[in-house]
Design a protein around this motif. Structure first.
Motif, mmCIF file in Angstrom:
data_model
loop_
_atom_site.group_PDB
_atom_site.id
_atom_site.type_symbol
_atom_site.label_atom_id
_atom_site.label_comp_id
_atom_site.label_asym_id
_atom_site.label_seq_id
_atom_site.Cartn_x
_atom_site.Cartn_y
_atom_site.Cartn_z
ATOM 1 N N VAL A 43 40.770 -33.342 -77.861
ATOM 2 C CA VAL A 43 41.546 -33.848 -77.606
ATOM 3 C C VAL A 43 41.370 -35.241 -76.344
ATOM 4 O O VAL A 43 40.742 -34.388 -75.812
ATOM 5 C CB VAL A 43 42.649 -33.429 -77.477
ATOM 6 C CG1 VAL A 43 43.502 -34.387 -76.988
ATOM 7 C CG2 VAL A 43 42.863 -32.586 -79.006
ATOM 8 N N PRO A 44 41.300 -36.394 -76.608
ATOM 9 C CA PRO A 44 41.258 -37.716 -75.534
ATOM 10 C C PRO A 44 41.670 -36.894 -74.276
ATOM 11 O O PRO A 44 43.130 -36.300 -74.075
ATOM 12 C CB PRO A 44 41.397 -38.726 -76.030
ATOM 13 C CG PRO A 44 41.011 -38.686 -77.532
ATOM 14 C CD PRO A 44 41.466 -37.297 -77.989
ATOM 15 N N ASP A 45 41.299 -37.344 -73.202
ATOM 16 C CA ASP A 45 42.324 -37.139 -72.182
ATOM 17 C C ASP A 45 42.707 -38.130 -71.498
ATOM 18 O O ASP A 45 42.577 -39.118 -71.341
ATOM 19 C CB ASP A 45 41.108 -36.185 -70.817
ATOM 20 C CG ASP A 45 41.733 -36.030 -69.051
ATOM 21 O OD1 ASP A 45 42.899 -35.499 -69.845
ATOM 22 O OD2 ASP A 45 41.039 -35.481 -68.342
ATOM 23 N N ILE A 46 43.675 -38.162 -71.845
ATOM 24 C CA ILE A 46 44.965 -39.163 -71.089
ATOM 25 C C ILE A 46 45.695 -38.775 -70.295
ATOM 26 O O ILE A 46 46.054 -38.003 -70.078
ATOM 27 C CB ILE A 46 45.542 -39.547 -72.553
ATOM 28 C CG1 ILE A 46 45.469 -39.464 -73.849
ATOM 29 C CG2 ILE A 46 46.820 -40.703 -72.842
ATOM 30 C CD1 ILE A 46 44.309 -40.796 -73.976
ATOM 31 N N ALA A 47 45.670 -40.047 -69.729
ATOM 32 C CA ALA A 47 46.978 -40.667 -68.609
ATOM 33 C C ALA A 47 47.738 -40.017 -69.376
ATOM 34 O O ALA A 47 48.837 -40.436 -69.387
ATOM 35 C CB ALA A 47 45.891 -41.255 -67.864
ATOM 36 N N VAL A 48 48.516 -39.295 -67.611
ATOM 37 C CA VAL A 48 50.310 -39.405 -67.939
ATOM 38 C C VAL A 48 51.124 -39.881 -66.800
ATOM 39 O O VAL A 48 50.456 -40.122 -65.910
ATOM 40 C CB VAL A 48 50.012 -37.958 -68.566
ATOM 41 C CG1 VAL A 48 49.646 -37.097 -69.506
ATOM 42 C CG2 VAL A 48 49.910 -36.452 -66.726
ATOM 43 N N VAL A 361 42.845 -42.414 -78.639
ATOM 44 C CA VAL A 361 43.522 -42.036 -79.516
ATOM 45 C C VAL A 361 44.393 -42.853 -80.712
ATOM 46 O O VAL A 361 44.428 -42.189 -81.283
ATOM 47 C CB VAL A 361 45.080 -42.118 -78.593
ATOM 48 C CG1 VAL A 361 46.166 -41.761 -79.786
ATOM 49 C CG2 VAL A 361 44.774 -41.088 -77.364
ATOM 50 N N PHE A 362 43.343 -44.069 -80.831
ATOM 51 C CA PHE A 362 43.243 -44.713 -82.271
ATOM 52 C C PHE A 362 42.365 -43.941 -83.415
ATOM 53 O O PHE A 362 43.032 -43.972 -84.426
ATOM 54 C CB PHE A 362 43.371 -46.090 -81.921
ATOM 55 C CG PHE A 362 43.214 -47.278 -83.432
ATOM 56 C CD1 PHE A 362 44.172 -48.108 -83.378
ATOM 57 C CD2 PHE A 362 42.194 -46.639 -84.348
ATOM 58 C CE1 PHE A 362 44.490 -48.397 -84.672
ATOM 59 C CE2 PHE A 362 42.357 -47.963 -85.507
ATOM 60 C CZ PHE A 362 43.586 -48.719 -85.677
ATOM 61 N N ALA A 363 41.440 -44.099 -82.840
ATOM 62 C CA ALA A 363 39.863 -43.186 -83.078
ATOM 63 C C ALA A 363 40.403 -41.354 -83.971
ATOM 64 O O ALA A 363 40.269 -41.228 -84.893
ATOM 65 C CB ALA A 363 38.938 -43.073 -82.499
ATOM 66 N N ASN A 364 41.589 -41.191 -83.217
ATOM 67 C CA ASN A 364 41.927 -39.101 -83.258
ATOM 68 C C ASN A 364 42.983 -38.946 -82.631
ATOM 69 O O ASN A 364 42.883 -38.948 -81.128
ATOM 70 C CB ASN A 364 40.459 -38.532 -82.696
ATOM 71 C CG ASN A 364 40.716 -37.418 -83.050
ATOM 72 O OD1 ASN A 364 41.857 -36.978 -82.996
ATOM 73 N ND2 ASN A 364 39.656 -36.898 -82.830
ATOM 74 N N ASN A 365 43.786 -38.781 -83.171
ATOM 75 C CA ASN A 365 45.136 -38.518 -82.281
ATOM 76 C C ASN A 365 44.664 -36.914 -81.693
ATOM 77 O O ASN A 365 46.399 -36.723 -82.018
ATOM 78 C CB ASN A 365 46.404 -38.839 -83.225
ATOM 79 C CG ASN A 365 46.030 -37.583 -84.765
ATOM 80 O OD1 ASN A 365 45.396 -37.310 -85.168
ATOM 81 N ND2 ASN A 365 47.584 -37.467 -85.300
ATOM 82 N N VAL A 369 43.775 -38.110 -87.370
ATOM 83 C CA VAL A 369 43.874 -39.012 -87.419
ATOM 84 C C VAL A 369 43.879 -39.790 -87.011
ATOM 85 O O VAL A 369 43.893 -39.710 -85.904
ATOM 86 C CB VAL A 369 45.508 -38.721 -87.686
ATOM 87 C CG1 VAL A 369 46.082 -40.023 -88.868
ATOM 88 C CG2 VAL A 369 45.691 -36.977 -88.586
ATOM 89 N N ARG A 370 42.599 -40.931 -87.521
ATOM 90 C CA ARG A 370 42.419 -42.514 -87.393
ATOM 91 C C ARG A 370 43.993 -43.458 -87.704
ATOM 92 O O ARG A 370 44.215 -43.380 -88.426
ATOM 93 C CB ARG A 370 41.190 -42.644 -87.928
ATOM 94 C CG ARG A 370 40.805 -44.559 -87.440
ATOM 95 C CD ARG A 370 39.043 -44.746 -87.795
ATOM 96 N NE ARG A 370 39.117 -45.888 -87.190
ATOM 97 C CZ ARG A 370 38.326 -46.220 -86.760
ATOM 98 N NH1 ARG A 370 37.965 -44.809 -85.955
ATOM 99 N NH2 ARG A 370 37.968 -47.684 -86.086
ATOM 100 N N GLY A 371 43.849 -44.241 -86.411
ATOM 101 C CA GLY A 371 45.203 -45.374 -86.554
ATOM 102 C C GLY A 371 46.539 -44.655 -86.644
ATOM 103 O O GLY A 371 47.272 -45.526 -87.032
ATOM 104 N N ASP A 372 46.805 -43.805 -86.117
ATOM 105 C CA ASP A 372 48.249 -42.977 -85.849
ATOM 106 C C ASP A 372 49.195 -44.151 -84.643
ATOM 107 O O ASP A 372 48.508 -44.191 -83.662
ATOM 108 C CB ASP A 372 47.951 -41.231 -85.330
ATOM 109 C CG ASP A 372 49.336 -40.440 -85.445
ATOM 110 O OD1 ASP A 372 50.618 -42.044 -85.402
ATOM 111 O OD2 ASP A 372 49.233 -39.829 -85.427
#
Length: 570
Positions: A43-48, A361-365, A369-372
């Motif tokens: 899962v991408p490491d997303i800033a929060v 996140v677009f590439a993989n939610n 899933v792509r494009g979520d």
């Protein structure tokens, strides 16, 4: 003549430019560093957002980005949710506003068959069925009063990326059907947007895919699908920066041959017809249903584009599906579309790291899933660059947001008409972009900005700057309910300012300034600015306490709204 408080359009533009750049035109301030928070494996490491309850000033800033303008009630609702994430999750599950009831298909001779040429009845009928006006009224009504603010903002952003305009195609039902795609799918999947738009009759007319014939395929939609709606013009890295060859030059994302081959794959589609009319009947085109096949116009041969080949004899629908799949899955699409969305929603100059995090996140939610779009929207708003106030360059308010933000801050209710008397003069009438390239180019450079972008600055001319300024004056200092443009004209209620809520502050000017500071400036007013506003308010005297409170509030609102502190979001 109204007093011009800025020496010239250039002076105000320069003021806006400097504010957008942090005061000195430099982009040298450090950007947020590594993302905060760890993701699970894969899962991408997303800033929060920062931990802890969200404060009112932070809530107001989020509302600037994720709504058509903060209100005291919206700020309180965000604070009550205790975090940006919790409020966003509520918004992401909220019922949608709609244009669907405006999508009423009628024959092209619907008005002319009923009313004589030159009559008021004919003009009204044409306005209601063959113009953008009903959509514009609904757009402003929804933006001011409906609760699904994030969905509406995202749909508005999408409409400036995937553009179809009433400047070229005058059909209300078609426009409503097209923009309902964006509204309905704002939290859906981007592939569904591309698929629906490709077969939408309004877009088919706007970019000439409708009736494209195998004997001479029209290339307009094929080109803009690649150039603007999916992959962009040059190959990109995952963070949106351009790839370069050994000489340092950018690499084209597609060729003219690719355009021609995609155009061949998209031949043979036409409008559905009303009441079973034959495909030769152009009076009874149905603008509310997806286009239908006209097999005689379809090119059945093999096509090769962007590394994909469609075999000869492949079905017409499969040709469209392959085109859409190829664009959707292209490596460019995630960074290209995500950067455009970020520019529309949060900051004009996102760092590559920000773009890269959202594109991941677009590439993989996180679930493969792509494009979520729901995941993408969440990633855009919760990223550290969106949530942490920094010295990163700001974002000039586009005219629509300038108007709706002021109206929501004051407490206007509206049927939408008054906004339509002002927006075009400021350079942005909804649903009437001058071309497929939107109202302004997304890569417009900030003058003297050392490489920074300021897309909305493209709209800053002598005429539009004065129109902005006059609008702000007229709807604050001159914004009493008796104003002519506020009267019911095309809608049932007209536009009504809520000055009673400001009059309730009575002689307590501090309460008025506090509200303005929170709602218009998300708490950034300095002590010196506060004192200057208090001095200007104190100069307004009236024997009627309520009227004095209103006039003082109007002056304070005008001073703040006409300043770069309001007109540039940071």
């Amino acid at each position: 003549m109204r007093k011009q408080y800025f020496g010239s359009a250039a002076a105000l533009s320069l003021s806006l430019f400097l504010s957008a750049c942090g005061g000195g035109g430099s982009d040298s301030a450090s950007a947020p560093s590594a993302p905060v928070g760890g993701g699970a494996i894969g899962v991408p490491d997303i800033a929060v957002a920062p931990t802890g309850d969200i404060l009112p000033d932070e809530a107001a800033r989020l509302a600037k980005q994720a709504s058509f303008g903060p209100t005291p009630e919206l700020i309180a609702a965000i604070v009550a949710k205790k975090s940006a994430a919790a409020w966003l999750d509520e918004q992401l599950s909220m019922a949608s506003s709609s244009y669907a009831d405006l999508a009423k298909p009628v024959p092209s001779n619907f008005c002319s068959s009923q009313f004589a040429s030159g009559t008021t009845e004919l003009n009204v009928c044409n306005r209601d069925n063959f113009s953008a006006t009903p959509m514009q009224l609904r757009f402003y009504t929804n933006a001011i009063r409906q609760d699904d603010q994030v969905r509406q903002r995202v749909a508005f952003a999408l409409s400036q990326i995937v553009v179809a305009s009433a400047v070229e195609v005058g059909n209300t039902a078609g426009l409503a059907t097209f923009d309902q795609i964006l509204l309905s799918n704002a939290f859906g999947n981007y592939r569904d947007i591309l698929q629906a738009v490709t077969l939408n009759p309004y877009m088919g007319d706007y970019l000439d895919m409708a009736d494209s014939n195998k004997t001479q395929p029209n290339e307009n939609y094929a080109r803009e699908l690649m150039q603007l709606f999916a992959i962009g013009t040059v190959l990109l890295n995952p963070d949106g920066t351009p790839q370069t060859d050994t000489t340092g030059a950018t690499i084209a994302a597609y060729s003219n041959t690719d355009v021609k081959e995609v155009a061949r794959a998209l031949t043979g589609w036409t409008w559905a017809r009303l009441n079973g009319a034959p495909l030769s009947d152009y009076t009874n085109r149905d603008w509310t249903k997806p286009m239908v096949m006209n097999a005689a116009r379809f090119d059945t041969g093999s096509k090769t584009f962007l590394g994909r080949t469609i075999a000869a004899g492949t079905s017409q629908q499969a040709n469209v599906d392959t085109v859409v799949d190829t664009m959707f899955n292209h490596p460019n699409t995630a960074p290209y579309i995500c950067k455009r969305l970020i520019q529309q929603l949060t900051v004009a100059n996102p760092t590559p790291a920000y773009v890269g995090r959202v594109a991941a996140v677009f590439a993989n939610n996180g679930a493969g899933v792509r494009g979520d779009m729901k995941a993408v929207v969440r990633a855009i708003y919760l990223d550290s660059e969106a949530r942490v106030v920094s010295q990163l360059p700001g974002k000039v308010k586009e005219p629509v947001l300038l108007a709706t933000s002021l109206a929501r801050a004051i407490g206007y209710t509206t049927d939408g008409y008054a906004f339509t008397t002002r927006d075009a003069g400021m350079g942005q009438a909804p649903f009437r972009a001058p071309s497929v390239f939107n109202y302004y180019p997304y890569d417009f450079p900030l003058p003297q900005g050392a490489g920074l972008l300021s897309p909305v600055t493209k709209l800053m001319t002598t005429s539009t700057v004065m129109a902005r300024h006059n609008f702000l004056y007229d709807w604050t200092v001159g914004g009493d309910s008796t104003r002519g443009e506020f009267k019911p004209t095309l809608g049932p209620t007209g536009t009504v300012p809520n000055w009673a809520s400001w009059e309730a502050n009575g002689t307590d000017d501090g309460k008025t300034i506090d509200r303005i500071n929170l709602v218009l400036l998300n708490g950034t007013m300095t002590a010196a600015q506060r004192q200057s506003i208090a001095t200007a308010m104190a100069a307004i005297k009236n024997n009627d306490p309520a009227l004095q409170a209103r006039r003082r509030a109007q002056v304070a609102l005008y001073i703040v709204a006409s300043s770069p502190l309001f007109q540039v979001d940071r």
